[in-house]
Design a protein around this motif. Structure first.
Motif, PDB file in Angstrom:
ATOM      1  N   TRP A   2      53.633  12.085 113.188  1.00 59.84           N
ATOM      2  CA  TRP A   2      53.584  10.987 112.723  1.00 59.84           C
ATOM      3  C   TRP A   2      52.805  10.921 111.484  1.00 59.84           C
ATOM      4  N   ARG A   3      53.035  10.219 110.480  1.00 63.24           N
ATOM      5  CA  ARG A   3      52.046  10.296 109.217  1.00 63.24           C
ATOM      6  C   ARG A   3      52.178   8.900 108.702  1.00 63.24           C
ATOM      7  N   SER A   4      50.871   8.435 108.115  1.00 62.95           N
ATOM      8  CA  SER A   4      50.570   7.324 107.440  1.00 62.95           C
ATOM      9  C   SER A   4      51.445   7.365 105.977  1.00 62.95           C
ATOM     10  N   THR A   5      51.892   6.124 105.447  1.00 63.89           N
ATOM     11  CA  THR A   5      52.178   6.129 104.215  1.00 63.89           C
ATOM     12  C   THR A   5      51.509   6.781 103.139  1.00 63.89           C
ATOM     13  N   GLU A  58      63.427  18.704  92.773  1.00 61.21           N
ATOM     14  CA  GLU A  58      63.230  19.771  93.504  1.00 61.21           C
ATOM     15  C   GLU A  58      62.243  19.514  94.729  1.00 61.21           C
ATOM     16  N   ALA A  59      61.243  18.431  94.456  1.00 65.17           N
ATOM     17  CA  ALA A  59      60.458  18.354  95.522  1.00 65.17           C
ATOM     18  C   ALA A  59      61.178  17.572  96.587  1.00 65.17           C
ATOM     19  N   ALA A  60      62.236  16.633  96.315  1.00 64.46           N
ATOM     20  CA  ALA A  60      62.913  15.968  97.418  1.00 64.46           C
ATOM     21  C   ALA A  60      63.666  17.020  98.443  1.00 64.46           C
ATOM     22  N   ARG A  61      63.834  18.085  98.089  1.00 62.58           N
ATOM     23  CA  ARG A  61      64.347  19.166  98.927  1.00 62.58           C
ATOM     24  C   ARG A  61      63.330  19.362 100.283  1.00 62.58           C
ATOM     25  N   TRP A  62      62.353  18.864 100.038  1.00 65.38           N
ATOM     26  CA  TRP A  62      61.247  19.333 100.898  1.00 65.38           C
ATOM     27  C   TRP A  62      60.331  18.088 101.490  1.00 65.38           C
ATOM     28  N   VAL A  63      60.114  17.222 100.735  1.00 66.04           N
ATOM     29  CA  VAL A  63      59.183  15.754 101.086  1.00 66.04           C
ATOM     30  C   VAL A  63      60.061  14.624 100.618  1.00 66.04           C
ATOM     31  N   ALA A  64      60.117  13.887 101.594  1.00 69.85           N
ATOM     32  CA  ALA A  64      60.932  12.625 101.497  1.00 69.85           C
ATOM     33  C   ALA A  64      59.566  11.706 100.895  1.00 69.85           C
ATOM     34  N   THR A  65      60.413  10.298 100.502  1.00 71.36           N
ATOM     35  CA  THR A  65      59.454   9.146 100.252  1.00 71.36           C
ATOM     36  C   THR A  65      58.962   8.673 101.487  1.00 71.36           C
ATOM     37  N   LEU A 117      41.863  10.974 103.329  1.00 65.65           N
ATOM     38  CA  LEU A 117      42.797  11.067 104.414  1.00 65.65           C
ATOM     39  C   LEU A 117      42.175  12.047 105.675  1.00 65.65           C
ATOM     40  N   GLY A 118      42.584  11.541 106.819  1.00 64.88           N
ATOM     41  CA  GLY A 118      41.941  12.419 107.813  1.00 64.88           C
ATOM     42  C   GLY A 118      43.139  12.340 109.040  1.00 64.88           C
ATOM     43  N   GLU A 119      42.531  12.568 110.244  1.00 67.66           N
ATOM     44  CA  GLU A 119      43.511  12.533 111.438  1.00 67.66           C
ATOM     45  C   GLU A 119      44.007  11.207 111.486  1.00 67.66           C
ATOM     46  N   ALA A 120      43.353  10.159 111.377  1.00 66.05           N
ATOM     47  CA  ALA A 120      43.834   8.585 111.419  1.00 66.05           C
ATOM     48  C   ALA A 120      45.171   8.490 110.502  1.00 66.05           C
ATOM     49  N   ASP A 121      45.370   9.203 109.576  1.00 67.01           N
ATOM     50  CA  ASP A 121      46.444   9.263 108.807  1.00 67.01           C
ATOM     51  C   ASP A 121      47.528  10.176 109.074  1.00 67.01           C
ATOM     52  N   GLY A 122      47.336  10.861 110.047  1.00 69.08           N
ATOM     53  CA  GLY A 122      48.608  11.901 110.579  1.00 69.08           C
ATOM     54  C   GLY A 122      47.803  13.416 110.325  1.00 69.08           C
ATOM     55  N   SER A 153      60.921   8.799 104.959  1.00 69.89           N
ATOM     56  CA  SER A 153      60.566   9.816 105.759  1.00 69.89           C
ATOM     57  C   SER A 153      60.615   9.432 107.119  1.00 69.89           C
ATOM     58  N   PRO A 154      61.331  10.133 108.125  1.00 68.71           N
ATOM     59  CA  PRO A 154      61.302   9.824 109.619  1.00 68.71           C
ATOM     60  C   PRO A 154      59.766  10.208 110.200  1.00 68.71           C
ATOM     61  N   HIS A 155      59.175  11.050 109.449  1.00 63.05           N
ATOM     62  CA  HIS A 155      57.707  11.060 110.101  1.00 63.05           C
ATOM     63  C   HIS A 155      56.873   9.604 109.902  1.00 63.05           C
ATOM     64  N   VAL A 156      57.287   8.999 108.814  1.00 67.70           N
ATOM     65  CA  VAL A 156      56.293   7.757 108.907  1.00 67.70           C
ATOM     66  C   VAL A 156      56.707   6.710 109.938  1.00 67.70           C
ATOM     67  N   THR A 157      57.829   7.042 110.431  1.00 67.78           N
ATOM     68  CA  THR A 157      58.421   5.811 111.497  1.00 67.78           C
ATOM     69  C   THR A 157      57.882   6.638 112.854  1.00 67.78           C
TER      70      THR A 157
END
Length: 203
Positions: free
Chosen positions: A105-108, A127-134, A53-58, A138-142
């Motif tokens: 923005w982030r790639s899937t 516990e992870a769901a309190r910090w990172v969405a699927t 992964l790199g900049e192209a993935d966010g 995730s609104p980051h992916v959109t």
């Protein structure tokens, strides 16, 4: 007889060592569930990612601002969100505050990686769901969310963000902002304690 005693003693020691070996990781993992000192996106931005992964993935290099169109994490944000961020950043600049981007923005693939890291860090999917969405929620992916770095920027937005339609969504994520146009007239909506309270995350 003495040989049997030695063999028996070795077996007992092996059993005790094996039992302790399985118990120690379990007892130490519970301490990893304490609140994080830094956002996972920030950790990943500084190179805590694996794979290709790199900049192209966010992934965002250091020093990126909301005006850096060459960085996909910024350029692929929702146009209205980006416009509001840049207007707010121009206003904040008069107060000597600059908007640095930790994540946008982030790639899937990147979102999936962050979720795996969160599960490993916090010990469970709940516990992870309190910090990172699927990636599916995730609104980051959109491109509908941005994580801003440096406390002076988030402090400035806490006082002025609603004027630009920019709102903190989760109380536990002071860096995470999304566009809420209605906030310009009505103020930002009540924050969720964390993403697990957000109905969007229940899909």
């Amino acid at each position: 007889m003495r040989g049997l005693l030695v063999v028996g003693l070795i077996v007992v020691i092996a059993v005790i060592t094996t039992v302790l070996g399985y118990q120690l990781p379990r007892s130490s993992s519970s301490s990893s569930l304490s609140p994080p000192s830094a956002a996972l996106p920030s950790d990943a931005r500084r190179g805590a990612h694996s794979g290709a992964l790199g900049e192209a993935d966010g992934i965002v290099p250091d020093g990126v601002t909301v005006f850096d169109d060459t960085i996909p994490a910024v350029a692929k944000l929702d146009p209205d969100l980006l416009k509001a961020l840049r207007r707010a950043a121009s206003g904040a600049a008069h107060d000597g505050v600059e908007f640095y981007v930790n994540s946008g923005w982030r790639s899937t693939a990147y979102q999936n990686q962050l979720l795996r890291q969160a599960v490993a860090k916090y010990g469970s999917e709940n516990e992870a769901a309190r910090w990172v969405a699927t990636a599916a929620t995730s609104p980051h992916v959109t491109g509908d969310a941005v994580d801003l770095g440096r406390s002076d920027a988030t402090a400035w937005l806490a006082g002025h963000g609603a004027e630009y339609g920019l709102c903190q969504i989760y109380r536990n994520e002071t860096w995470h902002y999304e566009l809420r146009i209605s906030a310009i007239e009505r103020g930002c909506p009540r924050m969720y304690a964390d993403p697990t309270e957000d109905p969007r995350m229940q899909q």
